[in-house]
Write a protein that holds these residues in place. Structure first.
Motif, PDB file in Angstrom:
ATOM      1  N   THR A 229      60.257  22.334 -13.296  1.00 50.39           N
ATOM      2  CA  THR A 229      60.044  23.469 -12.392  1.00 50.39           C
ATOM      3  C   THR A 229      58.722  24.189 -12.610  1.00 50.39           C
ATOM      4  OG1 THR A 229      61.269  24.885 -13.917  1.00 50.39           O
ATOM      5  CG2 THR A 229      62.503  23.882 -12.103  1.00 50.39           C
ATOM      6  N   THR A 230      58.230  24.242 -13.850  1.00 50.83           N
ATOM      7  CA  THR A 230      57.034  25.039 -14.127  1.00 50.83           C
ATOM      8  C   THR A 230      56.013  24.360 -15.025  1.00 50.83           C
ATOM      9  OG1 THR A 230      58.173  26.120 -15.981  1.00 50.83           O
ATOM     10  CG2 THR A 230      58.273  27.224 -13.839  1.00 50.83           C
ATOM     11  N   ASN A 231      56.423  23.503 -15.937  1.00 51.37           N
ATOM     12  CA  ASN A 231      55.498  22.956 -16.928  1.00 51.37           C
ATOM     13  C   ASN A 231      54.516  21.959 -16.339  1.00 51.37           C
ATOM     14  OD1 ASN A 231      56.704  24.457 -18.931  1.00 51.37           O
ATOM     15  ND2 ASN A 231      57.993  22.792 -19.684  1.00 51.37           N
ATOM     16  N   HIS A 232      53.272  22.035 -16.799  1.00 53.92           N
ATOM     17  CA  HIS A 232      52.237  21.068 -16.426  1.00 53.92           C
ATOM     18  C   HIS A 232      52.647  19.672 -16.898  1.00 53.92           C
ATOM     19  CE1 HIS A 232      48.181  19.235 -17.841  1.00 53.92           C
ATOM     20  NE2 HIS A 232      48.443  18.823 -16.611  1.00 53.92           N
ATOM     21  N   VAL A 233      52.534  18.694 -16.012  1.00 57.78           N
ATOM     22  CA  VAL A 233      52.865  17.305 -16.315  1.00 57.78           C
ATOM     23  C   VAL A 233      51.635  16.450 -16.033  1.00 57.78           C
ATOM     24  CG1 VAL A 233      54.289  15.315 -15.676  1.00 57.78           C
ATOM     25  CG2 VAL A 233      55.307  17.604 -15.768  1.00 57.78           C
ATOM     26  N   SER A 234      51.330  15.535 -16.930  1.00 59.65           N
ATOM     27  CA  SER A 234      50.239  14.593 -16.678  1.00 59.65           C
ATOM     28  C   SER A 234      50.715  13.190 -16.986  1.00 59.65           C
ATOM     29  CB  SER A 234      49.007  14.941 -17.520  1.00 59.65           C
ATOM     30  OG  SER A 234      49.281  14.819 -18.896  1.00 59.65           O
ATOM     31  N   THR A 235      50.163  12.228 -16.273  1.00 56.21           N
ATOM     32  CA  THR A 235      50.498  10.827 -16.519  1.00 56.21           C
ATOM     33  C   THR A 235      49.223  10.012 -16.527  1.00 56.21           C
ATOM     34  OG1 THR A 235      52.000   9.024 -15.882  1.00 56.21           O
ATOM     35  CG2 THR A 235      50.816  10.131 -14.110  1.00 56.21           C
ATOM     36  N   THR A 236      49.168   9.010 -17.400  1.00 56.30           N
ATOM     37  CA  THR A 236      47.964   8.202 -17.589  1.00 56.30           C
ATOM     38  C   THR A 236      47.891   7.070 -16.573  1.00 56.30           C
ATOM     39  OG1 THR A 236      47.947   8.703 -19.959  1.00 56.30           O
ATOM     40  CG2 THR A 236      46.700   6.774 -19.232  1.00 56.30           C
ATOM     41  N   VAL A 237      46.692   6.836 -16.074  1.00 61.42           N
ATOM     42  CA  VAL A 237      46.421   5.730 -15.157  1.00 61.42           C
ATOM     43  C   VAL A 237      45.267   4.913 -15.734  1.00 61.42           C
ATOM     44  CG1 VAL A 237      45.785   5.062 -12.807  1.00 61.42           C
ATOM     45  CG2 VAL A 237      47.099   7.158 -13.195  1.00 61.42           C
ATOM     46  N   THR A 238      45.408   3.601 -15.723  1.00 60.25           N
ATOM     47  CA  THR A 238      44.312   2.728 -16.139  1.00 60.25           C
ATOM     48  C   THR A 238      43.954   1.778 -14.999  1.00 60.25           C
ATOM     49  OG1 THR A 238      45.793   1.058 -17.092  1.00 60.25           O
ATOM     50  CG2 THR A 238      45.025   2.811 -18.551  1.00 60.25           C
ATOM     51  N   TYR A 239      42.698   1.358 -14.962  1.00 58.80           N
ATOM     52  CA  TYR A 239      42.255   0.414 -13.937  1.00 58.80           C
ATOM     53  C   TYR A 239      40.910  -0.182 -14.344  1.00 58.80           C
ATOM     54  CZ  TYR A 239      39.833   4.720 -12.490  1.00 58.80           C
ATOM     55  OH  TYR A 239      39.102   5.892 -12.480  1.00 58.80           O
ATOM     56  N   THR A 240      40.512  -1.201 -13.616  1.00 55.80           N
ATOM     57  CA  THR A 240      39.201  -1.821 -13.797  1.00 55.80           C
ATOM     58  C   THR A 240      38.274  -1.365 -12.689  1.00 55.80           C
ATOM     59  OG1 THR A 240      40.141  -3.772 -14.879  1.00 55.80           O
ATOM     60  CG2 THR A 240      37.948  -4.014 -13.911  1.00 55.80           C
ATOM     61  N   LEU A 241      37.067  -0.962 -13.046  1.00 57.25           N
ATOM     62  CA  LEU A 241      36.037  -0.563 -12.084  1.00 57.25           C
ATOM     63  C   LEU A 241      34.976  -1.661 -12.054  1.00 57.25           C
ATOM     64  CD1 LEU A 241      34.392   2.928 -11.762  1.00 57.25           C
ATOM     65  CD2 LEU A 241      32.961   0.896 -11.940  1.00 57.25           C
ATOM     66  N   THR A 242      34.645  -2.111 -10.854  1.00 57.20           N
ATOM     67  CA  THR A 242      33.609  -3.120 -10.674  1.00 57.20           C
ATOM     68  C   THR A 242      32.467  -2.514  -9.867  1.00 57.20           C
ATOM     69  OG1 THR A 242      35.258  -4.899 -10.697  1.00 57.20           O
ATOM     70  CG2 THR A 242      33.085  -5.424  -9.792  1.00 57.20           C
ATOM     71  N   HIS A 243      31.228  -2.736 -10.299  1.00 58.43           N
ATOM     72  CA  HIS A 243      30.069  -2.092  -9.660  1.00 58.43           C
ATOM     73  C   HIS A 243      28.862  -3.021  -9.685  1.00 58.43           C
ATOM     74  CE1 HIS A 243      28.187  -1.387 -13.638  1.00 58.43           C
ATOM     75  NE2 HIS A 243      29.452  -1.254 -14.032  1.00 58.43           N
ATOM     76  N   GLY A 244      27.819  -2.657  -8.972  1.00 57.98           N
ATOM     77  CA  GLY A 244      26.589  -3.439  -8.967  1.00 57.98           C
ATOM     78  C   GLY A 244      25.916  -3.419 -10.325  1.00 57.98           C
ATOM     79  N   ALA A 245      25.207  -4.497 -10.674  1.00 59.06           N
ATOM     80  CA  ALA A 245      24.584  -4.621 -11.984  1.00 59.06           C
ATOM     81  C   ALA A 245      23.499  -3.577 -12.213  1.00 59.06           C
ATOM     82  CB  ALA A 245      23.996  -6.030 -12.158  1.00 59.06           C
TER      83      ALA A 245
END
Length: 287
Positions: free
Chosen positions: A73-89
Motif C-alpha cells: 500500500t505505501t512502501n517503495h518497491v523496486s525490481t531488477t531488470v537486465t538486458y543486452t544493449l547493442t549499438h554502433g561501434a
C-alpha cells in the motif's frame, strides 16, 4: 500526492497515466527520469517507430525481469531488470550525454498504455564488446504516491529506451518481456480451542486480504478458494484437509476434528493480480 496525467504524442494519444515524478521525490529525482518521459512522449516525432531507433542505432535484447512484482500500500518497491544493449561501434555509451533504462507498461503498447513505470536512475552497463553491453536497471514503484490504481494489477509488458540528452534523440523498444504487477496479499489463521481433547471439534478462522492501491489500506479478498492445511508436530509437510471460500469481507471459518498435536494454517494459491500466501501455522495441543 503523485500526479497522473495524459500526454499526446505526435503519432497519436499516448496515455502515460503514471509517469510524472512523485511530488515527494521531485526535488532529488535525477534528470534521467524526466528525459525518459520525454522520449516516450516525444514532440514532433514518434518515439515508437523504426526511424527513431535509427537515430541512435541502439537495440535491446535478452530482457529479463521478475515474473511477478508484489506491491503493497505505501512502501517503495523496486525490481531488477537486465538486458543486452547493442549499438554502433563508433558510439560511446559511457558518455555523460547518453543514458538508457528499462520501463514497464500496462496495455497492448506504449502508445495506448494505461500506465507506464520507469526507474529513478538510468541502468548501469558493462561493455562486452565494441558494440554490445550488458545492462542492469531498476523499475521503481511508489504506491503511496498514487502511481497505481487497482485495475493496474495484472500483466505488464517490458521495454527499454536510450536517450541522448544534447540532441533529444532517442530509441524506444517495446514488447521485450512481461511481468505481473500484483496487489500484495496477507493471510491470518487462528485455531481454537487450545488445548483441545482428542476427537473434539476445532474451529479455524482467518482472513484473506490484499492491498488497495487507491486508499492505501488492506481489504478482504472475497470469494476466493483457500485451503485449510495441517502439519503434524515433528513433520515439515503440510497436508490439505479441505478447501473453503472467503466470504464478502475475506473472512474464513471452518471446523475440523482434533487428532494429534500440530499446526493449522490457511493457504492461498494466488491469482494473476494477487500473489500466493500462506498463514503462519497455529499450534494446537491435543490432549
Amino acid at each position: 500526492m503523485r500526479i497522473r496525467a495524459t500526454v499526446a504524442a505526435a503519432s497519436g494519444a499516448l496515455a502515460l497515466s503514471a509517469f510524472v515524478v512523485p511530488a515527494a521525490h521531485a526535488a532529488d529525482a535525477p534528470s534521467y527520469k524526466t528525459e525518459a518521459v520525454k522520449a516516450l512522449s516525444a514532440s514532433g516525432k514518434s518515439a515508437f517507430t523504426a526511424s527513431t531507433a535509427a537515430d541512435l542505432g541502439v537495440s535491446f535484447s535478452d530482457f529479463k525481469i521478475a515474473s511477478a512484482i508484489k506491491v503493497g500500500t505505501t512502501n517503495h518497491v523496486s525490481t531488477t531488470v537486465t538486458y543486452t544493449l547493442t549499438h554502433g561501434a563508433n558510439y560511446d555509451i559511457s558518455s555523460d550525454d547518453f543514458a538508457n533504462g528499462p520501463f514497464i507498461y500496462k496495455g497492448s503498447s506504449p502508445e495506448t498504455a494505461d500506465n507506464v513505470l520507469f526507474g529513478d536512475a538510468p541502468a548501469d552497463c558493462t561493455a562486452t564488446s565494441s558494440t554490445t553491453a550488458t545492462c542492469t536497471g531498476l523499475i521503481d514503484i511508489y504506491p503511496g504516491d498514487d502511481e497505481l490504481i487497482n485495475s493496474d494489477a495484472g500483466t505488464w509488458s517490458g521495454g527499454a529506451l536510450a536517450i541522448q540528452y544534447s540532441t533529444n534523440d532517442s530509441t524506444v523498444q517495446s514488447g521485450l518481456g512481461a511481468t505481473n504487477v500484483q496487489r500484495y496479499s496477507k493471510l491470518t489463521v487462528n485455531a481454537s480451542p487450545e488445548p483441545v481433547k482428542k476427537g473434539k471439534t476445532i474451529t479455524v478462522t482467518g482472513k484473506l486480504s490484499r492491498a488497495n492501491w487507491e486508499d492505501h489500506e488492506y481489504h478482504g479478498y472475497t470469494n476466493q478458494s483457500v485451503a485449510l492445511q495441517f502439519r503434524k508436530a515433528g513433520s515439515s509437510t503440510y497436508t490439505t484437509l479441505k478447501t473453503i471460500k472467503s466470504d464478502s469481507t475475506g473472512y474464513l471459518k471452518t471446523t475440523t476434528t482434533a487428532s494429534v498435536d500440530g499446526y493449522y494454517r490457511y493457504s492461498f494459491a494466488g491469482t494473476s493480480t494477487t500473489p500466493a500466501v500462506n498463514a503462519t501455522g497455529d499450534f494446537v495441543d491435543v490432549q
